[in-house]
Design a protein around this motif. Structure first.
Motif, PDB file in Angstrom:
ATOM      1  N   MET A  42      40.110 -23.387  39.541  1.00 49.33           N
ATOM      2  CA  MET A  42      39.182 -24.418  39.988  1.00 49.33           C
ATOM      3  C   MET A  42      37.737 -23.998  39.767  1.00 49.33           C
ATOM      4  SD  MET A  42      40.967 -25.746  43.516  1.00 49.33           S
ATOM      5  CE  MET A  42      39.763 -27.074  43.692  1.00 49.33           C
ATOM      6  N   TRP A  43      37.455 -22.726  40.006  1.00 51.92           N
ATOM      7  CA  TRP A  43      36.078 -22.237  39.849  1.00 51.92           C
ATOM      8  C   TRP A  43      35.642 -22.290  38.394  1.00 51.92           C
ATOM      9  CZ3 TRP A  43      31.487 -20.533  39.046  1.00 51.92           C
ATOM     10  CH2 TRP A  43      31.225 -19.411  38.260  1.00 51.92           C
ATOM     11  N   PHE A  44      36.462 -21.781  37.476  1.00 49.21           N
ATOM     12  CA  PHE A  44      36.099 -21.829  36.061  1.00 49.21           C
ATOM     13  C   PHE A  44      35.930 -23.269  35.593  1.00 49.21           C
ATOM     14  CE2 PHE A  44      37.741 -17.375  35.344  1.00 49.21           C
ATOM     15  CZ  PHE A  44      36.566 -16.881  34.811  1.00 49.21           C
ATOM     16  N   SER A  45      36.837 -24.134  36.018  1.00 50.93           N
ATOM     17  CA  SER A  45      36.793 -25.527  35.610  1.00 50.93           C
ATOM     18  C   SER A  45      35.530 -26.213  36.109  1.00 50.93           C
ATOM     19  CB  SER A  45      38.030 -26.261  36.131  1.00 50.93           C
ATOM     20  OG  SER A  45      38.018 -27.613  35.744  1.00 50.93           O
ATOM     21  N   ALA A  46      35.208 -25.993  37.381  1.00 48.90           N
ATOM     22  CA  ALA A  46      34.019 -26.609  37.963  1.00 48.90           C
ATOM     23  C   ALA A  46      32.745 -26.041  37.342  1.00 48.90           C
ATOM     24  CB  ALA A  46      34.011 -26.396  39.476  1.00 48.90           C
ATOM     25  N   ALA A  47      32.722 -24.729  37.127  1.00 49.20           N
ATOM     26  CA  ALA A  47      31.516 -24.090  36.597  1.00 49.20           C
ATOM     27  C   ALA A  47      31.199 -24.546  35.183  1.00 49.20           C
ATOM     28  CB  ALA A  47      31.680 -22.575  36.641  1.00 49.20           C
ATOM     29  N   VAL A  48      32.226 -24.581  34.320  1.00 49.74           N
ATOM     30  CA  VAL A  48      31.968 -24.906  32.914  1.00 49.74           C
ATOM     31  C   VAL A  48      31.602 -26.371  32.732  1.00 49.74           C
ATOM     32  CG1 VAL A  48      34.306 -25.550  32.143  1.00 49.74           C
ATOM     33  CG2 VAL A  48      32.773 -24.318  30.590  1.00 49.74           C
ATOM     34  N   THR A  49      31.994 -27.215  33.656  1.00 52.33           N
ATOM     35  CA  THR A  49      31.647 -28.639  33.562  1.00 52.33           C
ATOM     36  C   THR A  49      30.368 -28.974  34.322  1.00 52.33           C
ATOM     37  OG1 THR A  49      33.123 -29.108  35.435  1.00 52.33           O
ATOM     38  CG2 THR A  49      34.014 -29.410  33.222  1.00 52.33           C
ATOM     39  N   THR A  50      29.825 -27.998  35.045  1.00 49.62           N
ATOM     40  CA  THR A  50      28.613 -28.224  35.842  1.00 49.62           C
ATOM     41  C   THR A  50      27.392 -27.498  35.277  1.00 49.62           C
ATOM     42  OG1 THR A  50      29.971 -28.426  37.838  1.00 49.62           O
ATOM     43  CG2 THR A  50      27.612 -28.071  38.156  1.00 49.62           C
ATOM     44  N   VAL A  51      27.617 -26.284  34.786  1.00 55.40           N
ATOM     45  CA  VAL A  51      26.517 -25.430  34.338  1.00 55.40           C
ATOM     46  C   VAL A  51      26.705 -25.061  32.868  1.00 55.40           C
ATOM     47  CG1 VAL A  51      25.304 -23.247  34.705  1.00 55.40           C
ATOM     48  CG2 VAL A  51      26.283 -24.464  36.656  1.00 55.40           C
ATOM     49  N   GLN A  52      25.703 -25.305  32.065  1.00 54.14           N
ATOM     50  CA  GLN A  52      25.725 -24.916  30.650  1.00 54.14           C
ATOM     51  C   GLN A  52      25.302 -23.461  30.553  1.00 54.14           C
ATOM     52  OE1 GLN A  52      26.551 -27.035  28.094  1.00 54.14           O
ATOM     53  NE2 GLN A  52      26.277 -25.497  26.499  1.00 54.14           N
ATOM     54  N   ALA A  53      26.234 -22.589  30.209  1.00 55.63           N
ATOM     55  CA  ALA A  53      25.949 -21.155  30.166  1.00 55.63           C
ATOM     56  C   ALA A  53      26.696 -20.502  29.013  1.00 55.63           C
ATOM     57  CB  ALA A  53      26.335 -20.493  31.489  1.00 55.63           C
ATOM     58  N   ASP A  54      26.244 -19.314  28.633  1.00 51.49           N
ATOM     59  CA  ASP A  54      26.930 -18.552  27.588  1.00 51.49           C
ATOM     60  C   ASP A  54      28.151 -17.829  28.140  1.00 51.49           C
ATOM     61  OD1 ASP A  54      25.061 -19.151  25.508  1.00 51.49           O
ATOM     62  OD2 ASP A  54      23.670 -17.700  26.360  1.00 51.49           O
ATOM     63  N   PHE A  55      28.054 -17.407  29.403  1.00 52.02           N
ATOM     64  CA  PHE A  55      29.126 -16.639  30.039  1.00 52.02           C
ATOM     65  C   PHE A  55      29.322 -17.112  31.483  1.00 52.02           C
ATOM     66  CE2 PHE A  55      26.998 -13.804  27.012  1.00 52.02           C
ATOM     67  CZ  PHE A  55      28.066 -13.458  26.190  1.00 52.02           C
TER      68      PHE A  55
END
Length: 221
Positions: A55-68
């Motif tokens: 859930m964390w990876f899914s939420a993070a990648v769809t919320t924050v544009q980041a390299d890592f």
């Protein structure tokens, strides 16, 4: 830190088992004071860490544009500038998974702490796990985080979160980076150290007492 180092930090939490109890009220109060929480619609229990990680990876990648995207336990001492330098050095890597890589026996005995109920998936009793990062700190590039998001409904969850993440990337064409500076036992005098914790405690021993002490001994530069 967001401006100086280009790093965004958030405490990732779920919901307590009893909504509205004293813990929930304390969390709500702290969240209203500090804008540094990322709350998931998830019951936060130790036996559901693999679910929380998806859930964390899914939420993070769809919320924050980041390299890592990184996960760091809250009982680990982190040297932010050293982390930033490490990430910059891998910025051209398209698909990468990094941390302190390890392996170890798959524990079939239900009385042991790190028992794996699905030990039979790894072959005969006594076999070892595939190489994967220790759970105290690890990260992936955006492409890998996006893969986790896209396939979250069919990713298998093992009992141990670090094993789950390792299994998700095992079949991918991903660069594994074994960064030993992410598992320093003592950062004093070693300016390459990124994260410090003790294996015996699976984090900093007595973190409330010792993290401030370590922080003074291991400057943030």
């Amino acid at each position: 830190m967001e401006v100086e180092h280009g790093l965004l930090f958030r405490f990732v939490i779920g919901n307590p088992q009893v909504m509205g109890d004293s813990l929930d009220i304390s969390l709500q109060d702290e969240m209203s004071q500090h804008d540094d929480f990322f709350r998931l619609r998830h019951t936060d229990t130790y036996d559901r860490l693999s679910d929380k990680t998806v859930m964390w990876f899914s939420a993070a990648v769809t919320t924050v544009q980041a390299d890592f995207y990184l996960k760091v336990d809250d009982d680990v001492h982190l040297r932010v500038p050293a982390l930033g330098r490490f990430l910059v050095s891998h910025r051209l890597s398209r698909a990468v998974y990094f941390g302190c890589m390890k392996t170890g026996p798959v524990l079939s005995n239900p009385k042991l702490r790190w028992h794996e109920p699905e030990w039979w998936r790894f072959g005969e009793n006594g076999n070892k796990y595939f190489r994967h990062s220790t759970g105290q700190i690890y990260g992936v590039s955006r492409l890998v985080a996006q893969y986790i998001h896209d396939h979250r409904s069919i990713l298998h969850r093992y009992a141990n979160e670090d094993v789950s993440v390792g299994s998700w990337v095992m079949g991918l064409d991903v660069e594994f980076v074994d960064e030993r500076n992410m598992c320093c036992q003592d950062c004093r005098g070693n300016f390459k150290c990124i994260a410090t914790f003790q294996w015996t405690c699976s984090g900093m021993c007595e973190p409330l007492k010792n993290i401030p002490i370590v922080h003074k001994s291991c400057p943030q530069y």
